[in-house]
Write a protein that holds these residues in place. Structure first.
Motif, PDB file in Angstrom:
ATOM      1  N   SER A 201       0.831  -1.199   0.000  1.00 59.38           N
ATOM      2  CA  SER A 201       0.000   0.000   0.000  1.00 59.38           C
ATOM      3  C   SER A 201       0.872   1.257   0.000  1.00 59.38           C
ATOM      4  CB  SER A 201      -0.981   0.001   1.175  1.00 59.38           C
ATOM      5  OG  SER A 201      -0.277   0.110   2.381  1.00 59.38           O
ATOM      6  N   GLN A 202       2.021   1.190   0.676  1.00 60.95           N
ATOM      7  CA  GLN A 202       2.943   2.331   0.614  1.00 60.95           C
ATOM      8  C   GLN A 202       3.445   2.527  -0.814  1.00 60.95           C
ATOM      9  OE1 GLN A 202       5.835   1.012   3.526  1.00 60.95           O
ATOM     10  NE2 GLN A 202       5.185   2.584   5.013  1.00 60.95           N
ATOM     11  N   ALA A 203       3.837   1.431  -1.447  1.00 61.75           N
ATOM     12  CA  ALA A 203       4.358   1.527  -2.817  1.00 61.75           C
ATOM     13  C   ALA A 203       3.301   2.103  -3.740  1.00 61.75           C
ATOM     14  CB  ALA A 203       4.809   0.152  -3.309  1.00 61.75           C
ATOM     15  N   ASP A 204       2.077   1.629  -3.573  1.00 62.24           N
ATOM     16  CA  ASP A 204       0.984   2.106  -4.410  1.00 62.24           C
ATOM     17  C   ASP A 204       0.779   3.615  -4.237  1.00 62.24           C
ATOM     18  OD1 ASP A 204      -1.107   1.163  -6.237  1.00 62.24           O
ATOM     19  OD2 ASP A 204      -2.483   1.916  -4.718  1.00 62.24           O
ATOM     20  N   ALA A 205       0.765   4.066  -2.987  1.00 63.79           N
ATOM     21  CA  ALA A 205       0.538   5.488  -2.717  1.00 63.79           C
ATOM     22  C   ALA A 205       1.702   6.329  -3.247  1.00 63.79           C
ATOM     23  CB  ALA A 205       0.346   5.718  -1.221  1.00 63.79           C
ATOM     24  N   LEU A 206       2.935   5.880  -2.993  1.00 68.69           N
ATOM     25  CA  LEU A 206       4.102   6.633  -3.459  1.00 68.69           C
ATOM     26  C   LEU A 206       4.095   6.733  -4.978  1.00 68.69           C
ATOM     27  CD1 LEU A 206       7.247   5.574  -1.345  1.00 68.69           C
ATOM     28  CD2 LEU A 206       5.600   7.404  -0.956  1.00 68.69           C
ATOM     29  N   LEU A 207       3.769   5.632  -5.635  1.00 62.28           N
ATOM     30  CA  LEU A 207       3.799   5.633  -7.097  1.00 62.28           C
ATOM     31  C   LEU A 207       2.735   6.565  -7.668  1.00 62.28           C
ATOM     32  CD1 LEU A 207       5.002   4.539  -9.710  1.00 62.28           C
ATOM     33  CD2 LEU A 207       3.334   2.672  -9.611  1.00 62.28           C
ATOM     34  N   ARG A 208       1.526   6.492  -7.111  1.00 62.69           N
ATOM     35  CA  ARG A 208       0.448   7.345  -7.639  1.00 62.69           C
ATOM     36  C   ARG A 208       0.788   8.824  -7.495  1.00 62.69           C
ATOM     37  NH1 ARG A 208      -3.681   4.359  -9.285  1.00 62.69           N
ATOM     38  NH2 ARG A 208      -3.355   2.206  -8.647  1.00 62.69           N
ATOM     39  N   GLU A 209       1.345   9.170  -6.335  1.00 64.42           N
ATOM     40  CA  GLU A 209       1.738  10.566  -6.103  1.00 64.42           C
ATOM     41  C   GLU A 209       2.825  10.973  -7.104  1.00 64.42           C
ATOM     42  OE1 GLU A 209       0.499  12.610  -3.834  1.00 64.42           O
ATOM     43  OE2 GLU A 209       2.018  14.161  -3.464  1.00 64.42           O
ATOM     44  N   ALA A 210       3.805  10.091  -7.296  1.00 58.28           N
ATOM     45  CA  ALA A 210       4.913  10.427  -8.204  1.00 58.28           C
ATOM     46  C   ALA A 210       4.416  10.574  -9.643  1.00 58.28           C
ATOM     47  CB  ALA A 210       6.001   9.361  -8.132  1.00 58.28           C
ATOM     48  N   VAL A 211       3.532   9.671 -10.050  1.00 62.10           N
ATOM     49  CA  VAL A 211       3.028   9.713 -11.431  1.00 62.10           C
ATOM     50  C   VAL A 211       2.225  10.985 -11.668  1.00 62.10           C
ATOM     51  CG1 VAL A 211       1.400   8.619 -13.033  1.00 62.10           C
ATOM     52  CG2 VAL A 211       3.092   7.229 -11.826  1.00 62.10           C
ATOM     53  N   ASP A 212       1.472  11.403 -10.638  1.00 64.69           N
ATOM     54  CA  ASP A 212       0.649  12.608 -10.780  1.00 64.69           C
ATOM     55  C   ASP A 212       1.472  13.836 -11.133  1.00 64.69           C
ATOM     56  OD1 ASP A 212      -1.953  11.994 -10.680  1.00 64.69           O
ATOM     57  OD2 ASP A 212      -2.286  12.590  -8.597  1.00 64.69           O
ATOM     58  N   PHE A 213       2.692  13.894 -10.622  1.00 67.43           N
ATOM     59  CA  PHE A 213       3.514  15.082 -10.852  1.00 67.43           C
ATOM     60  C   PHE A 213       4.605  14.852 -11.893  1.00 67.43           C
ATOM     61  CE2 PHE A 213       1.540  15.887  -6.837  1.00 67.43           C
ATOM     62  CZ  PHE A 213       1.211  17.221  -6.931  1.00 67.43           C
ATOM     63  N   ALA A 254      12.668  11.124  -3.786  1.00 66.21           N
ATOM     64  CA  ALA A 254      13.601  10.480  -4.717  1.00 66.21           C
ATOM     65  C   ALA A 254      12.850   9.802  -5.866  1.00 66.21           C
ATOM     66  CB  ALA A 254      14.464   9.466  -3.973  1.00 66.21           C
ATOM     67  N   ILE A 255      11.768   9.102  -5.522  1.00 66.31           N
ATOM     68  CA  ILE A 255      10.959   8.436  -6.568  1.00 66.31           C
ATOM     69  C   ILE A 255      10.354   9.481  -7.505  1.00 66.31           C
ATOM     70  CG2 ILE A 255       8.847   7.089  -6.956  1.00 66.31           C
ATOM     71  CD1 ILE A 255       9.552   5.499  -4.420  1.00 66.31           C
ATOM     72  N   MET A 256       9.872  10.562  -6.906  1.00 66.15           N
ATOM     73  CA  MET A 256       9.294  11.656  -7.704  1.00 66.15           C
ATOM     74  C   MET A 256      10.338  12.232  -8.650  1.00 66.15           C
ATOM     75  SD  MET A 256       6.392  13.688  -7.518  1.00 66.15           S
ATOM     76  CE  MET A 256       5.909  14.040  -5.829  1.00 66.15           C
ATOM     77  N   GLU A 257      11.560  12.431  -8.140  1.00 63.75           N
ATOM     78  CA  GLU A 257      12.618  13.004  -8.981  1.00 63.75           C
ATOM     79  C   GLU A 257      12.959  12.069 -10.142  1.00 63.75           C
ATOM     80  OE1 GLU A 257      14.758  15.228  -5.282  1.00 63.75           O
ATOM     81  OE2 GLU A 257      16.089  14.322  -6.765  1.00 63.75           O
ATOM     82  N   VAL A 258      13.038  10.784  -9.848  1.00 63.14           N
ATOM     83  CA  VAL A 258      13.329   9.807 -10.911  1.00 63.14           C
ATOM     84  C   VAL A 258      12.210   9.840 -11.959  1.00 63.14           C
ATOM     85  CG1 VAL A 258      13.407   7.326 -11.411  1.00 63.14           C
ATOM     86  CG2 VAL A 258      14.830   8.282  -9.583  1.00 63.14           C
ATOM     87  N   ALA A 259      10.964   9.857 -11.489  1.00 57.97           N
ATOM     88  CA  ALA A 259       9.826   9.858 -12.417  1.00 57.97           C
ATOM     89  C   ALA A 259       9.800  11.147 -13.240  1.00 57.97           C
ATOM     90  CB  ALA A 259       8.523   9.682 -11.650  1.00 57.97           C
ATOM     91  N   MET A 260      10.091  12.276 -12.594  1.00 60.16           N
ATOM     92  CA  MET A 260      10.076  13.549 -13.322  1.00 60.16           C
ATOM     93  C   MET A 260      11.203  13.586 -14.354  1.00 60.16           C
ATOM     94  SD  MET A 260       9.085  16.203 -10.265  1.00 60.16           S
ATOM     95  CE  MET A 260       8.847  17.721 -11.145  1.00 60.16           C
ATOM     96  N   GLU A 261      12.364  13.071 -13.976  1.00 57.47           N
ATOM     97  CA  GLU A 261      13.490  13.065 -14.917  1.00 57.47           C
ATOM     98  C   GLU A 261      13.151  12.201 -16.137  1.00 57.47           C
ATOM     99  OE1 GLU A 261      17.303  12.704 -12.947  1.00 57.47           O
ATOM    100  OE2 GLU A 261      18.207  11.906 -14.788  1.00 57.47           O
ATOM    101  N   LEU A 262      12.500  11.071 -15.879  1.00 55.09           N
ATOM    102  CA  LEU A 262      12.120  10.183 -16.981  1.00 55.09           C
ATOM    103  C   LEU A 262      11.033  10.826 -17.853  1.00 55.09           C
ATOM    104  CD1 LEU A 262      12.052   6.779 -15.066  1.00 55.09           C
ATOM    105  CD2 LEU A 262      13.747   7.468 -16.781  1.00 55.09           C
ATOM    106  N   GLY A 263      10.048  11.438 -17.191  1.00 56.53           N
ATOM    107  CA  GLY A 263       8.969  12.100 -17.940  1.00 56.53           C
ATOM    108  C   GLY A 263       9.520  13.193 -18.841  1.00 56.53           C
ATOM    109  N   GLN A 264      10.439  13.979 -18.285  1.00 52.75           N
ATOM    110  CA  GLN A 264      11.034  15.062 -19.074  1.00 52.75           C
ATOM    111  C   GLN A 264      11.896  14.503 -20.208  1.00 52.75           C
ATOM    112  OE1 GLN A 264      12.779  18.148 -16.537  1.00 52.75           O
ATOM    113  NE2 GLN A 264      11.303  17.579 -14.972  1.00 52.75           N
ATOM    114  N   ALA A 265      12.572  13.381 -19.934  1.00 55.38           N
ATOM    115  CA  ALA A 265      13.407  12.777 -20.985  1.00 55.38           C
ATOM    116  C   ALA A 265      12.548  12.323 -22.162  1.00 55.38           C
ATOM    117  CB  ALA A 265      14.197  11.602 -20.412  1.00 55.38           C
ATOM    118  N   ILE A 266      11.348  11.847 -21.847  1.00 53.82           N
ATOM    119  CA  ILE A 266      10.421  11.434 -22.912  1.00 53.82           C
ATOM    120  C   ILE A 266      10.068  12.622 -23.794  1.00 53.82           C
ATOM    121  CG2 ILE A 266       8.007  10.785 -23.277  1.00 53.82           C
ATOM    122  CD1 ILE A 266       8.373   8.753 -20.985  1.00 53.82           C
ATOM    123  N   ILE A 267       9.749  13.741 -23.175  1.00 62.19           N
ATOM    124  CA  ILE A 267       9.389  14.936 -23.956  1.00 62.19           C
ATOM    125  C   ILE A 267      10.607  15.450 -24.729  1.00 62.19           C
ATOM    126  CG2 ILE A 267       8.603  17.341 -23.822  1.00 62.19           C
ATOM    127  CD1 ILE A 267       6.406  15.292 -23.420  1.00 62.19           C
TER     128      ILE A 267
END
Lengths: 399, 399
Positions: A201-213, A254-267
């Motif tokens: 449940s922690q992983a799920d919550a962390l991931l959803r928050e990270a994906v949102d941003f 940290a998860i958010m930063e990784v996700a944001m870096e990946l999202g930006q790399a896609i663009i």
């Protein structure tokens, strides 16, 4: 780059060419494995028409007994009916059999053309081969990032390391594609791994928050693909004890930063794009409203062609804002383009159009800042411009 | 063409070049006048950021004492604050003064670039000149259709004549532009005139119904402009008596046909477009749902580039359908492209891809038919494809 890679402990990965794609030397199969059963969470496309792998994987997360993620590119296995579901399940069972796992412990993603049945022969041969190449080193990780690429020009990966109670905790991630920018109907896929100890449940919550941003704040043309998937694996292989609330906040960052870096790399790798556009909307009443405005601007063909033409055409941005459902008038909007005030509260500002145009023309990065007077909520959103090259790439492909 | 024009009685019109545009010989001012006070109704942009003329005209309709509509192109008078409102009011007062009307009896529309103040000098000279050229003949009507053009390549007009109790009733209309496809942020404007006797509330209802199935069923890139306006004038100059319910139904059909012909003419003239695409969605539970699906397909950059590339890429159409808010799965969709079944209930149909691709390549008109199993509501929607030429036109313009 590979020398600096500090990867989470207890994960192995691999990627190779198994022959799904026409060019037989292009990578098209990737595998990520956790040495021990781990926690897995997933966020999937909101498109109601979704690929068979989405349907299969969605049933298996969140959970605390995930072992592997198998990914193929070159074929999305979407709109393929019951046979598609069987093919997706079969892919997971081939991996499970090769590694001694349960079928349900394996997740699956596919990306590529829609509506073609998955070619079993190359995958059947590819799965034992990719299992044989599994490694914990940086080059195995990069190979896995390559195996999921479709029209991407570079593999995309990001890493963070943090210290929790004196113990190192690591996060790594890979991603491919940008929404549905690709001629073959490609998809946004990402796998993020951490050796932090997390509950499902922690992983799920962390991931959803990270994906949102992160991934939910990027768009090329607003088309949500049938197969978008982001998976978080957390295996607890670091020596960190169960995490305190403060530790979780750190890990979230940290998860958010990784996700944001990946999202930006896609663009940054968006097909045919000349500009990487950051849209900041601030002063909104709610984050949802800020995001709706940012997304509408990001997906507006007229804003995107104006940026492609180095045109500080603020009228298109203000007009795009006005066509959202957010209650506002033109007098509520203050607009900066590349740091220059160009529109303020219902009236054009005086600014040097030549200079702003040159600042767009001469830089890959463009900043659009839109301030509202309603509250304190804000969002940052990323997109690309709309160029003739984008149209050429997306129309010259012929089935 | 002008010989066939059977125009409603009791209206005069004119158009000319007054010098708002850079090219001083390009028409940029149009005037429509009813000989007697007439009923007027209007439908205006839903964009919350709207031009000053929209704000001024919106206050004056529906009503039964409208005398004229003054329209300029080359400047949208939008995002111009209080001064813009004053300028729009001033335009109506100049017309009123020249013709002996009340200011409130004159409606105003402007189309062109956003955020520049209206140039009063050419308009001040142009209004008496355009009044001097008012005529009830076909060439005056065509001149008026020309004066509202921005990047349109042809003036757009449509006419119908019907017989009510043995008496002729006529409907004519002009239109310009297509949503915000134009580099200068052009706008969809239309004026429809009839010599039928209508009350203000009848005119309002007839117009809204007609717009819903015509102008609201066309889209180039989904950007609702700041200045979209459709006006209906009804002056009762035909000899028809007050209309019966049956007569109203007939008249409604004629007005609808004029509006649909004009809406389609706008899409046929869409900048840089190679294909005119008709999207039919049937079997929906509600018309709103049918329209949402049609609009989402129409505005999808990937569908539009596929058509530009003569690619029967049904995956993009099915996926666009799935990302609407209409509750459905891929098994609910049956899809025909140019009359060929290409996708049925979750599975690709077997079809000759070469033949369907050739049918797109060799024809300007493309038909997308999407059937759902939910009900009996349907909609027809029109759009254009997305070509490199569209991007060039919309990005090479520099302020």
């Amino acid at each position: 780059m590979t020398a600096d890679m500090i990867l989470p402990r207890g994960f192995r990965s691999a990627g190779l060419a198994c022959g799904i794609k026409e060019n037989k030397s292009t990578f098209d199969l990737s595998l990520f494995v956790s040495d021990e059963p781990c926690v897995g969470a997933g966020v999937f496309t909101k498109n109601q028409v979704c690929g068979a792998p989405v349907k299969v994987s969605r049933e298996r997360v969140p959970g605390d007994s995930v072992r592997a993620v198998i990914i193929n590119s070159g074929n999305a296995n979407a709109c393929t009916g019951e046979r598609g579901i069987e093919d997706a399940r079969w892919m997971t069972s081939e991996v499970a059999q090769g590694l001694g796992f349960e079928n349900e412990e394996v997740l699956v993603c596919s990306t590529g053309i829609i509506g073609h049945f998955l070619p079993r022969t190359p995958i059947e041969q590819g799965i034992p081969a990719v299992i044989g190449q599994l490694g914990a080193d940086a080059s195995s990780f990069l190979n896995a990032a390559r195996g999921m690429m479709t029209t991407d020009t570079v593999p995309k990966q990001a890493m963070r390391e943090l210290t929790v109670d004196g113990t190192s905790v690591r996060v790594s991630g890979v991603a491919k594609g940008a929404a549905m920018i690709a001629p073959n109907m490609a998809t946004m896929l990402s796998v993020i791994m951490t050796d932090a100890p997390l509950s499902a449940s922690q992983a799920d919550a962390l991931l959803r928050e990270a994906v949102d941003f992160s991934f939910n704040c990027v768009s090329v043309e607003g088309h949500t693909s049938t197969s978008d998937t982001v998976i978080l694996l957390a295996n607890g292989a670091s020596e960190a004890d169960p995490l305190s609330a403060d530790d979780l906040v750190q890990l979230q960052a940290a998860i958010m930063e990784v996700a944001m870096e990946l999202g930006q790399a896609i663009i940054r790798d968006a097909e045919g794009a000349d500009h990487f556009i950051t849209i900041e909307v601030s002063g909104a009443s709610t984050q949802a409203e800020a995001k709706e405005i940012a997304r509408t601007i990001a997906n507006d063909a007229l804003v995107k062609t104006a940026i492609a033409g180095s045109d500080p055409n603020w009228g298109r941005i203000v007009s795009a804002t006005g066509r959202t459902s957010v209650k506002l008038t033109e007098a509520d909007i203050v607009l900066h383009l590349n740091g220059t005030l160009i529109y303020e509260k219902g009236m054009p500002a005086e600014f040097d159009e030549e200079a702003v145009s040159a600042s767009i023309r001469d830089n890959r990065d463009v900043s659009i800042q839109l301030q509202l007077p309603f509250g304190s909520e804000s969002i940052v959103f990323w997109t690309s411009d709309l160029t003739q090259e984008y149209v050429r790439l997306n129309s010259e492909y012929t089935t």
